[in-house]
Motif scaffolding. Structure first.
Motif, PDB file in Angstrom:
ATOM      1  N   ALA A   4       1.234  -1.256   0.002  1.00  0.00           N
ATOM      2  CA  ALA A   4      -0.191   0.152   0.033  1.00  0.00           C
ATOM      3  C   ALA A   4       1.011   1.375  -0.127  1.00  0.00           C
ATOM      4  O   ALA A   4       1.960   1.072   0.829  1.00  0.00           O
ATOM      5  CB  ALA A   4      -0.938  -0.023   0.897  1.00  0.00           C
ATOM      6  N   THR A   6       0.970   5.160   1.001  1.00  0.00           N
ATOM      7  CA  THR A   6       0.304   6.293   1.468  1.00  0.00           C
ATOM      8  C   THR A   6       0.754   7.598   0.808  1.00  0.00           C
ATOM      9  O   THR A   6       1.977   7.818   1.622  1.00  0.00           O
ATOM     10  CB  THR A   6       0.016   5.690   2.685  1.00  0.00           C
ATOM     11  N   ASP A   7      -0.525   8.120   1.043  1.00  0.00           N
ATOM     12  CA  ASP A   7       0.225   9.405   1.018  1.00  0.00           C
ATOM     13  C   ASP A   7       0.327  10.362   2.526  1.00  0.00           C
ATOM     14  O   ASP A   7      -0.580   9.860   3.253  1.00  0.00           O
ATOM     15  CB  ASP A   7      -0.701  10.798  -0.156  1.00  0.00           C
ATOM     16  N   ILE A  10      -2.994  10.826   4.695  1.00  0.00           N
ATOM     17  CA  ILE A  10      -3.561   9.726   4.928  1.00  0.00           C
ATOM     18  C   ILE A  10      -3.017  10.101   6.660  1.00  0.00           C
ATOM     19  O   ILE A  10      -3.356   9.505   7.528  1.00  0.00           O
ATOM     20  CB  ILE A  10      -3.639   8.313   4.487  1.00  0.00           C
ATOM     21  N   ILE A  30       3.757  -0.967   3.994  1.00  0.00           N
ATOM     22  CA  ILE A  30       3.125   0.087   4.193  1.00  0.00           C
ATOM     23  C   ILE A  30       4.311   1.550   3.045  1.00  0.00           C
ATOM     24  O   ILE A  30       5.221   1.435   3.875  1.00  0.00           O
ATOM     25  CB  ILE A  30       2.609   1.052   4.921  1.00  0.00           C
ATOM     26  N   THR A  32       5.943   4.556   1.028  1.00  0.00           N
ATOM     27  CA  THR A  32       5.497   6.823   1.028  1.00  0.00           C
ATOM     28  C   THR A  32       6.732   6.532  -0.132  1.00  0.00           C
ATOM     29  O   THR A  32       7.906   6.321   0.172  1.00  0.00           O
ATOM     30  CB  THR A  32       5.255   6.890   1.501  1.00  0.00           C
ATOM     31  N   LEU A  98      -3.109   5.255  -1.370  1.00  0.00           N
ATOM     32  CA  LEU A  98      -4.171   4.978   0.402  1.00  0.00           C
ATOM     33  C   LEU A  98      -3.997   6.610   0.010  1.00  0.00           C
ATOM     34  O   LEU A  98      -2.859   7.247   0.083  1.00  0.00           O
ATOM     35  CB  LEU A  98      -3.965   4.282   1.210  1.00  0.00           C
ATOM     36  N   THR A  99      -5.210   6.759   0.279  1.00  0.00           N
ATOM     37  CA  THR A  99      -5.070   9.040  -0.073  1.00  0.00           C
ATOM     38  C   THR A  99      -6.413   9.348   0.455  1.00  0.00           C
ATOM     39  O   THR A  99      -8.266   9.321  -0.111  1.00  0.00           O
ATOM     40  CB  THR A  99      -4.975   9.247  -1.133  1.00  0.00           C
ATOM     41  N   ALA A 121      -9.454   2.266   5.404  1.00  0.00           N
ATOM     42  CA  ALA A 121      -8.439   1.857   6.613  1.00  0.00           C
ATOM     43  C   ALA A 121      -8.239   1.845   7.759  1.00  0.00           C
ATOM     44  O   ALA A 121      -8.717   0.875   8.138  1.00  0.00           O
ATOM     45  CB  ALA A 121      -7.281   3.547   6.466  1.00  0.00           C
TER      46      ALA A 121
END
Length: 169
Positions: A4, A6-7, A10, A30, A32, A98-99, A121
């Motif tokens: 995933a 993530t931005d 999140i 996770i 980024t 995920l954002t 989430a």
């Protein structure tokens, strides 16, 4: 284990409601981008460093030419460099994005990237038993209380109400 990307939105929401511990227990790797990491303030990065050290969060450095590689996709000009970087990572890695950013979600879906937001989430955290239903509701209510975007978005408010109903069954 699923990947995933993530931005910053999140992370900011998770930090606001103290849900990071539950989030990083999800069965996802996770990641980024460095660009998103640098969007966070010093205190946020310092707090999230705990999960970097535990290898629950990976910061990926992307070559600068990633912007050129995203040009053919006609992404919205309103996306920041950090937003483009997580879009690029998710596309490149065939990962979940995920954002909470509406434009980034739209660009993800347009280009067949599986995209979810904060409510998803939290639903996962409840399903994976990293948060109880009551804990999830209290934490999401904190986010909605502090985030004007959430508070004024009828679609999100309705989705939150539906989620609470689903959890109570």
């Amino acid at each position: 284990m699923k990947l995933a990307v993530t931005d910053a939105s999140i992370f900011i929401d998770l930090l606001l409601c103290d849900a990071c511990n539950a989030f990083f227990q999800l069965p996802h790797n996770i990641i980024t981008s460095y660009q998103v990491w640098m969007e966070l303030d010093q205190d946020q990065r310092e707090f999230l460093s705990t999960w970097v050290e535990k290898e629950k969060l990976t910061i990926v450095e992307i070559e600068e030419n990633f912007i050129d590689e995203t040009d053919p996709f006609n992404l919205s000009m309103s996306l920041s460099i950090a937003d483009r970087s997580v879009w690029f990572l998710a596309k490149k890695e065939s990962a979940l994005l995920l954002t909470s950013d509406g434009v980034l979600r739209k660009m993800g879906r347009k280009h067949k990237i599986k995209t979810h937001g904060l409510l998803w989430a939290f639903d996962r955290m409840v399903m994976e038993n990293t948060l109880t239903t009551d804990e999830a509701i209290v934490k999401l209510e904190q986010v909605f209380e502090h985030n004007l975007y959430y508070r004024r978005n009828e679609k999100l408010l309705h989705a939150f109400e539906n989620l609470k109903k689903n959890w109570s069954h």
